[in-house]
Each structure stands twice: as C-alpha cells, then as structure tokens.
Design a protein around this motif. Structure first.
Motif, PDB file in Angstrom:
ATOM      1  N   GLY A  52       0.817  -1.208   0.000  1.00 15.03           N
ATOM      2  CA  GLY A  52       0.000   0.000   0.000  1.00 15.03           C
ATOM      3  C   GLY A  52       0.851   1.259   0.000  1.00 15.03           C
ATOM      4  O   GLY A  52       0.566   2.221  -0.721  1.00 15.03           O
ATOM      5  N   THR A  53       1.921   1.244   0.778  1.00 12.83           N
ATOM      6  CA  THR A  53       2.837   2.391   0.815  1.00 12.83           C
ATOM      7  C   THR A  53       3.483   2.612  -0.551  1.00 12.83           C
ATOM      8  O   THR A  53       3.566   3.751  -1.029  1.00 12.83           O
ATOM      9  CB  THR A  53       3.921   2.166   1.892  1.00 12.83           C
ATOM     10  OG1 THR A  53       3.276   1.980   3.156  1.00 12.83           O
ATOM     11  CG2 THR A  53       4.881   3.331   1.964  1.00 12.83           C
ATOM     12  N   LEU A  54       3.935   1.533  -1.174  1.00 16.80           N
ATOM     13  CA  LEU A  54       4.555   1.649  -2.494  1.00 16.80           C
ATOM     14  C   LEU A  54       3.570   2.165  -3.538  1.00 16.80           C
ATOM     15  O   LEU A  54       3.938   2.958  -4.420  1.00 16.80           O
ATOM     16  CB  LEU A  54       5.133   0.310  -2.935  1.00 16.80           C
ATOM     17  CG  LEU A  54       6.367  -0.167  -2.167  1.00 16.80           C
ATOM     18  CD1 LEU A  54       6.741  -1.583  -2.583  1.00 16.80           C
ATOM     19  CD2 LEU A  54       7.525   0.787  -2.373  1.00 16.80           C
ATOM     20  N   GLU A  55       2.319   1.734  -3.440  1.00 17.25           N
ATOM     21  CA  GLU A  55       1.316   2.217  -4.394  1.00 17.25           C
ATOM     22  C   GLU A  55       1.046   3.706  -4.208  1.00 17.25           C
ATOM     23  O   GLU A  55       0.918   4.444  -5.195  1.00 17.25           O
ATOM     24  CB  GLU A  55       0.017   1.414  -4.250  1.00 17.25           C
ATOM     25  CG  GLU A  55       0.150   0.014  -4.787  1.00 17.25           C
ATOM     26  CD  GLU A  55      -1.090  -0.827  -4.605  1.00 17.25           C
ATOM     27  OE1 GLU A  55      -1.179  -1.870  -5.275  1.00 17.25           O
ATOM     28  OE2 GLU A  55      -1.973  -0.461  -3.801  1.00 17.25           O
ATOM     29  N   ILE A  56       0.995   4.168  -2.979  1.00 16.73           N
ATOM     30  CA  ILE A  56       0.798   5.604  -2.730  1.00 16.73           C
ATOM     31  C   ILE A  56       1.998   6.393  -3.230  1.00 16.73           C
ATOM     32  O   ILE A  56       1.845   7.429  -3.880  1.00 16.73           O
ATOM     33  CB  ILE A  56       0.521   5.866  -1.240  1.00 16.73           C
ATOM     34  CG1 ILE A  56      -0.851   5.307  -0.864  1.00 16.73           C
ATOM     35  CG2 ILE A  56       0.604   7.358  -0.923  1.00 16.73           C
ATOM     36  CD1 ILE A  56      -1.149   5.309   0.619  1.00 16.73           C
ATOM     37  N   LEU A  57       3.194   5.914  -2.944  1.00 16.38           N
ATOM     38  CA  LEU A  57       4.402   6.602  -3.432  1.00 16.38           C
ATOM     39  C   LEU A  57       4.448   6.610  -4.960  1.00 16.38           C
ATOM     40  O   LEU A  57       4.844   7.612  -5.568  1.00 16.38           O
ATOM     41  CB  LEU A  57       5.656   5.937  -2.862  1.00 16.38           C
ATOM     42  CG  LEU A  57       5.890   6.136  -1.367  1.00 16.38           C
ATOM     43  CD1 LEU A  57       7.063   5.286  -0.903  1.00 16.38           C
ATOM     44  CD2 LEU A  57       6.105   7.607  -1.045  1.00 16.38           C
ATOM     45  N   GLY A  58       4.036   5.511  -5.579  1.00 15.31           N
ATOM     46  CA  GLY A  58       3.983   5.456  -7.035  1.00 15.31           C
ATOM     47  C   GLY A  58       2.982   6.451  -7.599  1.00 15.31           C
ATOM     48  O   GLY A  58       3.240   7.105  -8.612  1.00 15.31           O
ATOM     49  N   ALA A  59       1.833   6.572  -6.946  1.00 20.63           N
ATOM     50  CA  ALA A  59       0.815   7.527  -7.390  1.00 20.63           C
ATOM     51  C   ALA A  59       1.348   8.958  -7.318  1.00 20.63           C
ATOM     52  O   ALA A  59       1.165   9.747  -8.252  1.00 20.63           O
ATOM     53  CB  ALA A  59      -0.441   7.385  -6.534  1.00 20.63           C
ATOM     54  N   ILE A  60       2.027   9.258  -6.232  1.00 20.57           N
ATOM     55  CA  ILE A  60       2.630  10.587  -6.094  1.00 20.57           C
ATOM     56  C   ILE A  60       3.703  10.787  -7.158  1.00 20.57           C
ATOM     57  O   ILE A  60       3.781  11.834  -7.804  1.00 20.57           O
ATOM     58  CB  ILE A  60       3.222  10.764  -4.678  1.00 20.57           C
ATOM     59  CG1 ILE A  60       2.099  10.790  -3.642  1.00 20.57           C
ATOM     60  CG2 ILE A  60       4.080  12.019  -4.587  1.00 20.57           C
ATOM     61  CD1 ILE A  60       2.569  10.646  -2.202  1.00 20.57           C
ATOM     62  N   GLY A  61       4.518   9.747  -7.377  1.00 21.83           N
ATOM     63  CA  GLY A  61       5.603   9.837  -8.348  1.00 21.83           C
ATOM     64  C   GLY A  61       5.147   9.994  -9.781  1.00 21.83           C
ATOM     65  O   GLY A  61       5.875  10.530 -10.616  1.00 21.83           O
ATOM     66  N   LEU A  62       3.948   9.545 -10.105  1.00 18.14           N
ATOM     67  CA  LEU A  62       3.427   9.713 -11.461  1.00 18.14           C
ATOM     68  C   LEU A  62       3.170  11.176 -11.799  1.00 18.14           C
ATOM     69  O   LEU A  62       3.267  11.577 -12.952  1.00 18.14           O
ATOM     70  CB  LEU A  62       2.109   8.943 -11.624  1.00 18.14           C
ATOM     71  CG  LEU A  62       2.197   7.447 -11.815  1.00 18.14           C
ATOM     72  CD1 LEU A  62       0.798   6.839 -11.794  1.00 18.14           C
ATOM     73  CD2 LEU A  62       2.906   7.094 -13.107  1.00 18.14           C
ATOM     74  N   ILE A  63       2.817  11.975 -10.809  1.00 16.41           N
ATOM     75  CA  ILE A  63       2.357  13.334 -11.064  1.00 16.41           C
ATOM     76  C   ILE A  63       3.297  14.414 -10.542  1.00 16.41           C
ATOM     77  O   ILE A  63       3.700  15.313 -11.282  1.00 16.41           O
ATOM     78  CB  ILE A  63       0.957  13.542 -10.429  1.00 16.41           C
ATOM     79  CG1 ILE A  63      -0.035  12.509 -10.960  1.00 16.41           C
ATOM     80  CG2 ILE A  63       0.458  14.964 -10.637  1.00 16.41           C
ATOM     81  CD1 ILE A  63      -0.301  12.565 -12.434  1.00 16.41           C
TER      82      ILE A  63
END
Length: 126
Positions: A52-63
């Motif tokens: 879950g943490t990695l998915e949130i960080l990935g979401a932030i990193g996309l934008i």
C-alpha cells in the motif's frame, strides 16, 4: 500525446492512491474479508501495508515530480515500478482463478507501461 499521457497518469495516480490507502489504512482482518480481496490471506500484514505504501508513493511519483519540474525522470520510474506491481498482481489473481481481476490488472499494467515507455522515450520531460 502529452495530454493523453497526463490524463492516463492522473487516472492511474487516483487508482493507485485509492488502492494503496485501502491497503495501508484498512485493518488487515477487515481487508481480507472484503469482496475481491481474498489474495490478502496469502500475504503477511506487513507485506500488504508495504505494498500500500509503495502504491501511494507510485501515485505521487506519477504526477508530482513532472508537475513541479523537480527530477521529472521520477515519473516514468514510478510508472515502471507500478507496472512491476501489476505484473505480480496479475499473476496472483490468475493463479487464484479470478479472471476479471486479472484482466483489470493487465489493463493497469498496459496503462502503466504506456506512461513509462512514452515518458522514457518520445514524450520525455527533458
């Protein structure tokens, strides 16, 4: 093409932020009982929280990096990382016989690869 990439990245960011928040903030026992979340029982609570943490960080990193023009190469790296997660998700759901979830994971995989390849290549931020 740039607009399409921003739209896809924004949609992916919303999906992964939501999915990551669910994994991170919903108690493991409750998450394991949710419809379509039976896969959780195959993994430890720590792994699910880390995912879950990695998915949130990935979401932030996309934008965020590209939008603020601060190390924009992080956007395609985030997309590649999320694509890796989706490969694993597709494998797990396929093995469990959850064809609809596996197909959705392949769609997310395709979209993350689209963003990663385009942002590393012809539509890079450099």
């Amino acid at each position: 093409m740039n607009l399409a990439l921003w739209i896809v990245a924004g949609l992916l960011a919303a999906v992964f932020a939501f999915a990551g928040a669910n994994k991170l903030f919903i108690p493991y026992e409750k998450l394991a009982k949710a419809h379509g979340a039976g896969w959780v029982n195959q993994f430890s609570p720590g792994f699910v929280k880390a995912l879950g943490t990695l998915e949130i960080l990935g979401a932030i990193g996309l934008i965020v990096p590209a939008a603020l023009d601060i190390v924009p190469v992080l956007a395609p790296l985030a997309a590649a990382g999320l694509a890796t997660i989706m490969v694993g998700a597709a494998i797990v759901t396929s093995r469990r016989g959850e064809r609809a979830h596996a197909a959705l994971n392949v769609v997310y995989l395709t979209l993350t690869l689209f963003v990663a390849i385009a942002r590393f290549g012809p539509e890079s931020f450099s």
